[in-house]
Design a protein around this motif. Structure first.
Motif, PDB file in Angstrom:
ATOM      1  N   ASP A  97      53.657  24.751  41.752  1.00 15.82           N
ATOM      2  CA  ASP A  97      52.431  25.238  42.401  1.00 15.82           C
ATOM      3  C   ASP A  97      52.117  26.667  41.970  1.00 15.82           C
ATOM      4  O   ASP A  97      50.959  27.007  41.722  1.00 15.82           O
ATOM      5  CB  ASP A  97      52.583  25.177  43.922  1.00 15.82           C
ATOM      6  N   ILE A  98      53.149  27.490  41.893  1.00 14.95           N
ATOM      7  CA  ILE A  98      52.937  28.876  41.460  1.00 14.95           C
ATOM      8  C   ILE A  98      52.438  28.922  40.025  1.00 14.95           C
ATOM      9  O   ILE A  98      51.503  29.660  39.689  1.00 14.95           O
ATOM     10  CB  ILE A  98      54.241  29.686  41.612  1.00 14.95           C
ATOM     11  N   THR A 106      44.538  20.169  45.089  1.00 20.96           N
ATOM     12  CA  THR A 106      44.941  21.023  46.219  1.00 20.96           C
ATOM     13  C   THR A 106      45.116  22.472  45.786  1.00 20.96           C
ATOM     14  O   THR A 106      45.100  23.379  46.626  1.00 20.96           O
ATOM     15  CB  THR A 106      46.245  20.515  46.843  1.00 20.96           C
ATOM     16  N   ILE A 107      45.298  22.702  44.501  1.00 22.77           N
ATOM     17  CA  ILE A 107      45.418  24.067  43.983  1.00 22.77           C
ATOM     18  C   ILE A 107      44.041  24.515  43.526  1.00 22.77           C
ATOM     19  O   ILE A 107      43.498  23.998  42.547  1.00 22.77           O
ATOM     20  CB  ILE A 107      46.418  24.133  42.817  1.00 22.77           C
ATOM     21  N   HIS A 108      43.461  25.415  44.252  1.00 23.08           N
ATOM     22  CA  HIS A 108      42.116  25.892  43.933  1.00 23.08           C
ATOM     23  C   HIS A 108      42.055  27.402  44.081  1.00 23.08           C
ATOM     24  O   HIS A 108      42.893  28.021  44.744  1.00 23.08           O
ATOM     25  CB  HIS A 108      41.067  25.222  44.830  1.00 23.08           C
ATOM     26  N   ALA A 109      41.051  27.994  43.461  1.00 18.30           N
ATOM     27  CA  ALA A 109      40.875  29.453  43.502  1.00 18.30           C
ATOM     28  C   ALA A 109      39.390  29.773  43.459  1.00 18.30           C
ATOM     29  O   ALA A 109      38.574  28.965  42.998  1.00 18.30           O
ATOM     30  CB  ALA A 109      41.606  30.126  42.340  1.00 18.30           C
ATOM     31  N   ALA A 111      48.785  27.645  39.981  1.00 21.71           N
ATOM     32  CA  ALA A 111      47.868  28.650  40.519  1.00 21.71           C
ATOM     33  C   ALA A 111      47.668  29.795  39.538  1.00 21.71           C
ATOM     34  O   ALA A 111      46.554  30.308  39.367  1.00 21.71           O
ATOM     35  CB  ALA A 111      48.380  29.166  41.856  1.00 21.71           C
ATOM     36  N   LEU A 156      45.405  28.532  36.763  1.00 21.64           N
ATOM     37  CA  LEU A 156      44.016  28.423  37.216  1.00 21.64           C
ATOM     38  C   LEU A 156      43.374  29.802  37.316  1.00 21.64           C
ATOM     39  O   LEU A 156      42.235  30.006  36.875  1.00 21.64           O
ATOM     40  CB  LEU A 156      43.972  27.704  38.562  1.00 21.64           C
ATOM     41  N   ASN A 157      44.081  30.759  37.907  1.00 22.14           N
ATOM     42  CA  ASN A 157      43.541  32.112  38.031  1.00 22.14           C
ATOM     43  C   ASN A 157      43.303  32.756  36.670  1.00 22.14           C
ATOM     44  O   ASN A 157      42.315  33.468  36.480  1.00 22.14           O
ATOM     45  CB  ASN A 157      44.485  32.980  38.857  1.00 22.14           C
ATOM     46  N   SER A 179      39.394  24.188  40.618  1.00 22.89           N
ATOM     47  CA  SER A 179      40.685  23.625  41.006  1.00 22.89           C
ATOM     48  C   SER A 179      41.320  22.975  39.791  1.00 22.89           C
ATOM     49  O   SER A 179      40.644  22.694  38.786  1.00 22.89           O
ATOM     50  CB  SER A 179      40.516  22.602  42.132  1.00 22.89           C
TER      51      SER A 179
END
Length: 246
Positions: A33-34, A223-226, A37, A40-41, A217
């Protein structure tokens, strides 16, 4: 060692192994997840930096837009598409054609969200072309990132200062709106109609602030979105003079 002691030892060993496996699985998921994320960022940040750098240039070479009556910055598709133009090769025109013909490849640029992909535009023949007919290319990879379009991606705040060209008073703040030029023009015409003589010309200096909201996302894990937001101050202002006869 008795059979009961052996069974108890095996049970305790299995519980320890199960706890260790569970902890490993949780840590592996947390690390994934990290990493997702962060990826994505990084994607959104790179796209945002590119948009900010390019949008700031809108209107460079303003004499070309005055000559051809073309807007240098415009919104379409309910804020999902932002198109603009500037004199990239600094030849005094917003077109590439040496003979200044109407047809040909223009110095037109833009960004839009289409089918959950952030696209960039380079070239084309129509400032308003936000459809597939323009020269649009994917800036984000749909296999890894899915860009949202639930809210306007782009919006523009207009501000202007109004100054009477024949007066020494400082400019007055115009009320922000969508069409400041038309509002100021109507005010000036109304003032000219009430005056006994022709009102002095006014000069309008309009500044623009483009707001960008970029939300996305991971395609494989929604579920991982920014969400990233940025305000871009367009460096090239628009200036126009309005007289009573306009």
């Amino acid at each position: 060692m008795s059979l009961i002691e052996l069974m108890i030892g095996l049970t305790v060993g299995l519980l320890v192994m199960l706890s260790a496996l569970t902890l490993y699985t949780v840590n592996l998921r947390y690390a994934a997840d990290i990493l997702g994320a962060a990826r994505l960022n990084a994607e959104l940040r790179a796209a945002m930096d590119m948009m900010v750098t390019d949008i700031r240039r809108a209107g460079f070479g303003g004499s070309a837009f005055t000559k051809h009556g073309v807007s240098d910055l415009a919104l379409f598709e309910d804020g999902a598409c932002l198109v603009f133009t500037y004199d990239a090769n600094q030849d005094g025109s917003w077109k590439h054609d040496a003979d200044d013909k109407i047809s040909g490849s223009y110095e037109l640029f833009g960004f839009k969200v289409d089918d959950h992909i952030l696209k960039v535009r380079q070239g084309g023949g129509d400032l308003k072309a936000c459809n597939s007919g323009g020269q649009w290319h994917g800036l984000t990879d749909p296999a890894s990132v899915r860009i949202a379009r639930e809210e306007p991606v782009f919006s523009i705040d207009y501000h202007c200062r109004r100054r009477d060209t024949g007066a020494s008073a400082e400019g007055q703040r115009c009320q922000p709106g969508v069409t400041l030029y038309e509002a100021a023009k109507a005010d000036h015409q109304a003032a000219s109609a009430e005056a006994s003589d022709t009102a002095l010309p006014i000069e309008l200096i309009e500044t623009r602030l483009v707001h960008i909201t970029l939300e996305g996302s991971l395609t494989q894990d929604p579920t991982i979105h920014a969400r990233r937001t940025q305000a871009v101050f367009v460096r090239n202002h628009r200036v126009v003079s309005i007289t009573a006869s306009d």
